[in-house]
Design an enzyme around this catalytic site. Structure first.
Site, PDB file in Angstrom:
ATOM      1  N   GLY A  43       0.814  -1.219   0.000  1.00 37.07           N
ATOM      2  CA  GLY A  43       0.000   0.000   0.000  1.00 37.07           C
ATOM      3  C   GLY A  43       0.845   1.264   0.000  1.00 37.07           C
ATOM      4  O   GLY A  43       0.569   2.225  -0.733  1.00 37.07           O
ATOM      5  N   CYS A  44       1.891   1.268   0.801  1.00 35.95           N
ATOM      6  CA  CYS A  44       2.757   2.455   0.893  1.00 35.95           C
ATOM      7  C   CYS A  44       3.511   2.686  -0.406  1.00 35.95           C
ATOM      8  O   CYS A  44       3.729   3.825  -0.816  1.00 35.95           O
ATOM      9  CB  CYS A  44       3.711   2.322   2.073  1.00 35.95           C
ATOM     10  SG  CYS A  44       2.852   2.268   3.656  1.00 35.95           S
ATOM     11  N   THR A  45       3.882   1.615  -1.076  1.00 38.00           N
ATOM     12  CA  THR A  45       4.568   1.737  -2.356  1.00 38.00           C
ATOM     13  C   THR A  45       3.616   2.303  -3.409  1.00 38.00           C
ATOM     14  O   THR A  45       3.982   3.213  -4.163  1.00 38.00           O
ATOM     15  CB  THR A  45       5.130   0.379  -2.809  1.00 38.00           C
ATOM     16  OG1 THR A  45       6.091  -0.049  -1.830  1.00 38.00           O
ATOM     17  CG2 THR A  45       5.795   0.471  -4.166  1.00 38.00           C
TER      18      THR A  45
END
Length: 154
Positions: A43-45
């Site tokens: 998700g952060c990527t």
């Protein structure tokens, strides 16, 4: 979470090169300040890559992006290099800034309750006041929603 209209708490944190960066150094520009849980997670990527793809569009709107997580400067450097992230990533291992902005919250996963970073975003205006608060954002739509807001409120 902080409220719209309040003065954004100033801070100084190390970037991916361990160079101190202060929020106040961006006065005169809008700041997209986003908090995320961890470098190199799915998700952060996706969120970071969406901000990277929108980097020029934000710049045309006189806005700069800053991502903050608990990760180390070394982790940020690898993350930024791996995905060619053109914006500022700041390290807050003691989560003092994360807490000051209300992004350190209770999280529940598989019935287990822990404290952690809740993905959230603030838009700070040119004078350092909070213009928009986006709690619990979705990584895939966060950047596009902010660009739409900036276009509508230009």
């Amino acid at each position: 979470m902080l409220e719209v209209g309040t003065k954004a708490p100033d801070f100084t944190l190390p970037d991916k090169n361990s160079t101190p960066v202060s929020l106040s150094s961006f006065r005169g520009r809008k700041v997209v300040l986003y908090f995320y849980p961890k470098d190199n997670t799915p998700g952060c990527t996706r969120q970071a890559c969406a901000f990277a793809q929108s980097h020029e569009a934000f710049a045309r709107k006189n806005a700069v992006g800053i991502g903050i997580s608990k990760d180390s400067a070394a982790s940020h450097l690898k993350f930024a290099e791996k995905y060619a992230l053109p914006f500022v990533l700041l390290s807050d291992p003691d989560h003092q800034v994360i807490e000051a902005y209300g992004a350190w919250q209770e999280k529940k996963l598989y019935g287990k309750v822990t404290m952690g970073v809740v993905r959230s975003t603030y838009l700070i205006d040119e004078q350092g006041a909070i213009e928009k608060v986006m709690p619990k954002v979705k990584p895939d739509t966060n950047a596009a929603e902010l660009l739409a807001y900036l276009s509508e409120n230009a």
